[in-house]
Design a protein around this motif. Structure first.
Motif, PDB file in Angstrom:
ATOM      1  N   UNK A 108      -0.681   4.761  -1.525  1.00  0.00           N
ATOM      2  CA  UNK A 108      -0.392   6.051  -1.308  1.00  0.00           C
ATOM      3  C   UNK A 108      -1.376   7.111  -1.765  1.00  0.00           C
ATOM      4  N   UNK A 109      -1.748   6.811  -3.224  1.00  0.00           N
ATOM      5  CA  UNK A 109      -2.773   7.700  -3.874  1.00  0.00           C
ATOM      6  C   UNK A 109      -4.128   7.668  -2.977  1.00  0.00           C
ATOM      7  N   UNK A 110      -4.547   6.351  -2.647  1.00  0.00           N
ATOM      8  CA  UNK A 110      -5.688   6.438  -2.055  1.00  0.00           C
ATOM      9  C   UNK A 110      -5.669   7.000  -0.865  1.00  0.00           C
ATOM     10  N   UNK A 111      -4.713   6.928   0.125  1.00  0.00           N
ATOM     11  CA  UNK A 111      -4.442   7.557   1.233  1.00  0.00           C
ATOM     12  C   UNK A 111      -4.483   9.099   1.220  1.00  0.00           C
ATOM     13  N   UNK A 112      -4.256   9.733   0.377  1.00  0.00           N
ATOM     14  CA  UNK A 112      -3.937  11.089   0.117  1.00  0.00           C
ATOM     15  C   UNK A 112      -5.169  11.702  -0.183  1.00  0.00           C
ATOM     16  N   UNK A 113      -6.068  10.897  -0.864  1.00  0.00           N
ATOM     17  CA  UNK A 113      -7.610  11.469  -1.137  1.00  0.00           C
ATOM     18  C   UNK A 113      -8.406  11.633  -0.155  1.00  0.00           C
ATOM     19  N   UNK A 114      -8.039  10.890   0.950  1.00  0.00           N
ATOM     20  CA  UNK A 114      -8.903  11.008   2.331  1.00  0.00           C
ATOM     21  C   UNK A 114      -8.016  12.009   3.193  1.00  0.00           C
ATOM     22  N   UNK A 115      -6.779  12.100   3.154  1.00  0.00           N
ATOM     23  CA  UNK A 115      -5.694  12.870   3.975  1.00  0.00           C
ATOM     24  C   UNK A 115      -4.539  13.631   3.202  1.00  0.00           C
ATOM     25  N   UNK A 116      -4.815  14.786   2.818  1.00  0.00           N
ATOM     26  CA  UNK A 116      -4.058  15.376   1.995  1.00  0.00           C
ATOM     27  C   UNK A 116      -2.802  15.776   2.653  1.00  0.00           C
ATOM     28  N   UNK A 117      -2.496  15.747   4.032  1.00  0.00           N
ATOM     29  CA  UNK A 117      -1.439  16.136   4.537  1.00  0.00           C
ATOM     30  C   UNK A 117      -0.946  15.251   5.616  1.00  0.00           C
ATOM     31  N   UNK A 118      -0.503  13.862   5.212  1.00  0.00           N
ATOM     32  CA  UNK A 118      -0.436  12.707   6.301  1.00  0.00           C
ATOM     33  C   UNK A 118       0.866  13.182   7.058  1.00  0.00           C
ATOM     34  N   UNK A 119       0.614  12.755   8.436  1.00  0.00           N
ATOM     35  CA  UNK A 119       1.833  12.943   9.264  1.00  0.00           C
ATOM     36  C   UNK A 119       2.763  11.575   9.170  1.00  0.00           C
ATOM     37  N   UNK A 120       3.881  11.592   9.594  1.00  0.00           N
ATOM     38  CA  UNK A 120       4.766  10.171   9.452  1.00  0.00           C
ATOM     39  C   UNK A 120       3.718   9.010  10.031  1.00  0.00           C
ATOM     40  N   UNK A 121       3.068   9.310  11.322  1.00  0.00           N
ATOM     41  CA  UNK A 121       2.449   8.308  11.962  1.00  0.00           C
ATOM     42  C   UNK A 121       1.206   7.947  11.315  1.00  0.00           C
ATOM     43  N   UNK A 122       0.622   8.943  10.523  1.00  0.00           N
ATOM     44  CA  UNK A 122      -0.672   8.407   9.577  1.00  0.00           C
ATOM     45  C   UNK A 122      -0.097   7.500   8.574  1.00  0.00           C
ATOM     46  N   UNK A 123       1.141   7.819   7.858  1.00  0.00           N
ATOM     47  CA  UNK A 123       1.549   7.056   6.811  1.00  0.00           C
ATOM     48  C   UNK A 123       1.834   5.669   7.502  1.00  0.00           C
ATOM     49  N   UNK A 124       2.453   5.531   8.509  1.00  0.00           N
ATOM     50  CA  UNK A 124       3.049   4.334   9.344  1.00  0.00           C
ATOM     51  C   UNK A 124       1.808   3.406   9.666  1.00  0.00           C
ATOM     52  N   UNK A 125       0.551   4.088   9.884  1.00  0.00           N
ATOM     53  CA  UNK A 125      -0.433   3.169  10.561  1.00  0.00           C
ATOM     54  C   UNK A 125      -1.346   3.011   9.232  1.00  0.00           C
ATOM     55  N   UNK A 126      -1.212   3.785   8.131  1.00  0.00           N
ATOM     56  CA  UNK A 126      -2.275   3.334   6.973  1.00  0.00           C
ATOM     57  C   UNK A 126      -1.745   2.691   5.801  1.00  0.00           C
ATOM     58  N   UNK A 127      -0.576   2.697   5.639  1.00  0.00           N
ATOM     59  CA  UNK A 127      -0.008   1.792   4.629  1.00  0.00           C
ATOM     60  C   UNK A 127       0.741   0.845   5.096  1.00  0.00           C
ATOM     61  N   UNK A 128       0.054  -0.475   4.778  1.00  0.00           N
ATOM     62  CA  UNK A 128       0.570  -1.556   5.549  1.00  0.00           C
ATOM     63  C   UNK A 128       1.400  -2.666   4.482  1.00  0.00           C
ATOM     64  N   UNK A 129       1.629  -1.981   3.217  1.00  0.00           N
ATOM     65  CA  UNK A 129       2.164  -2.883   2.283  1.00  0.00           C
ATOM     66  C   UNK A 129       3.506  -3.212   2.510  1.00  0.00           C
ATOM     67  N   UNK A 130       4.035  -4.545   2.168  1.00  0.00           N
ATOM     68  CA  UNK A 130       5.312  -4.854   2.265  1.00  0.00           C
ATOM     69  C   UNK A 130       6.327  -4.336   1.196  1.00  0.00           C
ATOM     70  N   UNK A 131       7.533  -4.059   1.607  1.00  0.00           N
ATOM     71  CA  UNK A 131       8.694  -3.725   0.605  1.00  0.00           C
ATOM     72  C   UNK A 131       9.835  -4.413   1.125  1.00  0.00           C
ATOM     73  N   UNK A 132      10.067  -5.718   0.482  1.00  0.00           N
ATOM     74  CA  UNK A 132      11.133  -6.620   1.091  1.00  0.00           C
ATOM     75  C   UNK A 132      12.443  -5.781   0.962  1.00  0.00           C
ATOM     76  N   UNK A 133      12.873  -5.011   0.092  1.00  0.00           N
ATOM     77  CA  UNK A 133      14.162  -4.077   0.156  1.00  0.00           C
ATOM     78  C   UNK A 133      14.039  -3.252   0.956  1.00  0.00           C
ATOM     79  N   UNK A 134      13.038  -2.908   1.805  1.00  0.00           N
ATOM     80  CA  UNK A 134      13.089  -1.969   3.146  1.00  0.00           C
ATOM     81  C   UNK A 134      13.317  -0.553   2.759  1.00  0.00           C
ATOM     82  N   UNK A 135      12.517  -0.229   1.495  1.00  0.00           N
ATOM     83  CA  UNK A 135      12.651   1.292   1.185  1.00  0.00           C
ATOM     84  C   UNK A 135      11.777   2.235   2.108  1.00  0.00           C
ATOM     85  N   UNK A 136      11.204   1.755   3.131  1.00  0.00           N
ATOM     86  CA  UNK A 136      10.485   2.483   4.000  1.00  0.00           C
ATOM     87  C   UNK A 136      10.612   4.102   4.319  1.00  0.00           C
TER      88      UNK A 136
END
Lengths: 150, 722
Positions: A108-136
């Protein structure tokens, strides 16, 4: 062999085989355990660190690949857990087991450096990490909260 | 209590109820790693849970394993409520294995969604007892009646004079007092913490990288181990070639553990590289193949003589028995209309993000563990049986768990760590499974195939329902009711909350060499899909609305009716195409999901999940919502993608690339509505899982007319997108 690394602003020299994955150098040679092993093949993102401004899955690059680069791990994000992302993660009560969250926060830190105001779709497409607890749902809210506060 | 971490606390502190008050220093470092004592805790039960420092601050130990469900916060909060502690300044600690942390059942084990249900009353009593001791000490100091002392936020107040004392001021005197046997509990109406959402105590350490998981354990002189299992299901290690591994850098030893071969090395990466070169010979003979296995299970469904009946519900001795086989067959054969459906779910991995790992140190006869384990009292007996290390010489420190989901209750990886440490006496050894080993060689959720037959009247009234299953019992649980099939595989194939005039569950236990164990929601993870698919199919065939039909099947179930009506109302049931509903009642909680999907060609988008959830008392409502969100995404991962495949005896899948789970790219919007009431307490970690898969497939049916009866959904040709 001895390899020079710059981690969280400090110069460290480590004595490891040059083809050792950066992840295991960070964890076991440098001793910073916040960066996690999840899959070893660059899929899950638990090992995400920042290298020269880019998000890197540290299980999938060798220590030799990043020699001389500036590496930031979760431990280097702030002195006292006060980085806006960390505060937002607490406000939104994101972590459950918590194992994926250092990698998630670094991505998330790296994403915000190039996109300081990400939309939900930006986040969904750019953060591809797995959270097995499903805290998305909370991850999305926390990133947007952090973006608003900076 | 001896110090087992090498760190001593600088502050003076007091363990209430301790005979040795003030004499010893408390354990430190246990903020991160749980205390494990093989002797009974000398301080008694209070001392195991509460430590009061002379500055008035309080540390409370959770008796449960923290694997994401929040017990490092919710359980101490229950105690703190009765203690009257200042929750803002309370620190919480993890427990190790110790009889002091047993549930009323006598067991210490984190599973079955029962942490709050089991520990609620005991922790209230511990907190109230400690509060009474502090009050008595303060009253004695002031020379007043105990009734003249009030407690709030860690401060004792003399209500006659307004004088105050902190817990720390009187802790030393309080610790010398006898422990009250029947302390007076607070009136729940006076609760200040229970029932109020707050910040979890474990979260700050989880966002700055300092939380210590099993994989993070670091001890002086520690060595590292990596592991390779016999690749074929059911096989043990007979012959292997480790000649290359033995010569590799850093390698100290190669150990045959019988189920696997381990390499011990100076570093983990050296151990992993070396173990990768080891070749383990495959056994001769038949090997598991997933297609053949499913055919075998399907064929078994025809074997009336092997199908054992299962109860429909109730509690012993008042079981609700299944109808007799001849009677149900006759009822369905004679029915004017008949329906028959076949369903299946596959074997599943737990895929905890932290793979199996454990650190062990063997010294002489003793063995000490540092591990992410859900298990408690079962560890020592199992390790003893496998290694010969005496039970009373085994100590277990517990770390945070990077996911558990049932898998980390198994002792296989603890036994492996002990055997590895036995090969290196005097040196702690940390064993880590690679992701590939974790995916292929875990203990799995069993596959189940089901056939449901329904008899209807000419007007569409249900006359009789017969659901038969075939599947594998758990290798890790032999528990069965007399004359019945495995409950952990087949329970609730027709759940108690749906009443039909005549019902029968029966099932065939299939013996297979695949390792199987508890998985989040256990049998509910499959039975929920079967039952709520079936109910939806009956509703469709009889022209009934799916929500209205479910309501009509409920009897004396006001909590179930309430969640169904609430979810339907909040979701705007019927307001669009592509809506599906699922309901489950388990662990004394009720959950309804309503899923909304858009399907274009075979491109599936899960637009939204609207949930109504009733767990009775919610100790922390926001954390309950978080657990429901988690169960939804965990269940969706299985419904959409989850499947393990055996070919020639070996698991095909290796990691999150070929065993995918839900990510941000496809996670739905979730809206959870809680119904809470103080009258009862339910579990929250699992109940949200069983109804999500059928709610999704029912929504796909509503959108497309395509009825998916075999999971995962991607096997029916769907592409999942946002």
């Amino acid at each position: 062999m001895t390899i020079q690394l710059k981690i969280n602003g400090e110069n460290r020299s480590v004595d490891v085989a040059p083809d050792t994955p950066l992840l295991w150098v960070i964890r076991d040679a440098v001793g910073l355990k916040g960066t996690k092993y999840g899959c070893g093949v660059g899929v899950c993102g638990a090992c995400t660190v920042e290298v020269d401004g880019s998000a890197v899955r540290s299980c999938s690059v060798t220590v030799k690949d990043v020699e001389g680069g500036a590496i930031t791990t979760i431990e280097g994000l702030s002195e006292d857990g006060s980085h806006p992302l960390q505060e937002a993660w607490i406000e939104e009560q994101v972590p459950q087991c918590g194992y994926c969250q250092p990698g998630m926060i670094m991505a998330a830190k790296v994403m915000l450096q190039s996109n300081s105001s990400p939309s939900e779709d930006d986040i969904r497409s750019q953060i591809t990490n797995v959270c097995r607890c499903g805290t998305y749902p909370r991850i999305t809210r926390a990133i947007q909260r952090a973006a608003r506060s900076t | 209590m001896t110090d087992r971490t090498g760190l001593l606390l600088k502050r003076r502190s007091f363990l209430l109820g301790s005979a040795a008050v003030g004499a010893g220093l408390a354990l430190a470092g246990c903020d991160a790693i749980g205390i494990g004592a093989r002797d009974p805790v000398p301080a008694g039960k209070l001392g195991a849970y509460i430590e009061i420092f002379d500055d008035g601050s309080v540390a409370i130990t959770t008796p449960g394993a923290e694997m994401g469900q929040g017990v490092a916060s919710s359980l101490p909060k229950i105690l703190a409520e009765e203690l009257g502690a200042d929750w803002e300044t309370v620190t919480t600690r993890l427990s190790g294995v110790d009889p002091a942390f047993a549930k009323p059942s006598g067991r210490q084990l984190s599973g079955n969604s029962d942490a709050v249900m089991s520990y609620y009353e005991p922790l209230r009593k511990v907190g109230a007892g400690a509060r009474e001791m502090l009050v008595a000490a303060a009253a004695s100091r002031w020379g007043v009646e105990q009734g003249d002392v009030t407690v709030s936020k860690g401060v004792l107040t003399n209500s006659n004079t307004g004088d105050t004392l902190s817990f720390g001021d009187v802790a030393e005197e309080a610790a010398k007092l006898p422990i009250p046997e029947n302390p007076v509990l607070k009136d729940p109406q006076d609760f200040e913490l229970i029932g109020v959402s707050g910040q979890r105590k474990d979260i700050p350490a989880k966002v700055d990288g300092t939380a210590v998981f099993g994989i993070d354990v670091e001890l002086p002189g520690m060595l590292h181990a990596a592991i390779k299992h016999a690749p074929v299901a059911g096989a043990s290690v007979e012959q292997f070639d480790a000649s290359t591994a033995r010569g590799m850098p850093g390698v100290l030893k190669v150990v045959n553990l019988s189920d696997a071969v381990a390499v011990i090395a100076e570093s983990y990466w050296q151990a992993q590289q070396a173990v990768d070169t080891i070749e383990i010979a495959d056994p001769l003979g038949d090997k598991v193949d997933s297609d053949a296995l499913k055919d075998r299970f399907r064929a078994a469904l025809d074997r009336d003589q092997d199908a054992l009946p299962f109860v429909l519900g109730g509690r012993p001795p008042d079981w609700i028995e299944s109808a007799e086989l001849p009677a149900i067959k006759r009822a369905i054969a004679n029915a004017p209309q008949k329906l028959e459906f076949n369903y299946s779910v596959p074997y599943l991995a737990h895929a905890t993000l932290e793979p199996m790992c454990a650190t062990a140190l063997v010294k002489g006869d003793s063995c000490e563990f540092w591990a992410p384990t859900q298990a408690g009292d079962s560890i020592a007996p199992d390790v003893t049986a496998a290694t010969g290390i005496p039970e009373d010489a085994i100590t277990v420190h517990r770390t945070y768990l990077g996911g558990g989901f049932g898998r980390k209750n198994d002792r296989d990886f603890m036994i492996q760590a002990a055997k590895i440490a036995q090969a290196m006496p005097g040196r702690p050894v940390k064993m880590i499974w690679s992701r590939e080993q974790d995916t292929k060689h875990g203990f799995h959720r069993p596959a189940v195939v089901v056939r449901s037959k329904v008899g209807l009247s000419s007007s569409g009234e249900v006359l009789a329902v017969h659901t038969r299953g075939a599947g594998q019992p758990l290798k890790t649980s032999s528990f069965k009711l007399p004359g019945m099939p495995s409950p952990a595989t087949f329970a609730a194939l027709i759940p108690e909350h749906y009443k039909f005039p005549m019902s029968r569950i029966d099932a065939i236990d299939m013996e297979e060499p695949i390792k199987t164990t508890f998985w989040r929601a256990v049998a509910g993870s499959s039975s929920g899909f079967f039952s709520d698919s079936l109910v939806d199919e009956i509703a469709h065939h009889t022209g009934r609305d799916p929500v209205e039909f479910r309501l009509s099947l409920m009897q004396d179930n006001p909590r179930g009716e309430a969640v169904l009506k609430l979810a339907a109302g909040e979701a705007g049931w019927g307001s669009r195409k592509g809506m599906g509903v699922g309901y489950w009642n388990g662990w004394n909680s009720h959950c309804v999901h309503i899923v909304e999907v858009t399907v274009e060609e075979k491109r599936l988008t899960i637009d939204k999940v609207t949930t109504a959830f009733d767990c009775g008392l919610a100790v922390d409502p926001d954390n309950v919502i978080a657990q429901v969100e988690s169960a939804i995404n965990f269940g969706l991962s299985a419904a959409l993608f989850g499947k393990l495949t055996w070919r020639d005896g070996k698991v095909v899948e290796s990691h999150y690339g070929d065993y995918p789970v839900v990510t941000l790219a496809n996670a739905p919007q979730i809206e959870v509505h809680l119904i809470s009431s103080p009258e009862t307490i339910g579990g929250v970690g699992e109940t949200g899982l069983p109804p999500i898969a059928p709610a999704l497939t029912n929504a796909i049916f509503d959108a497309t007319g395509d009825r998916i009866r075999d999971l995962p959904i991607v096997d029916s040709g769907y592409e999942v997108r946002r």
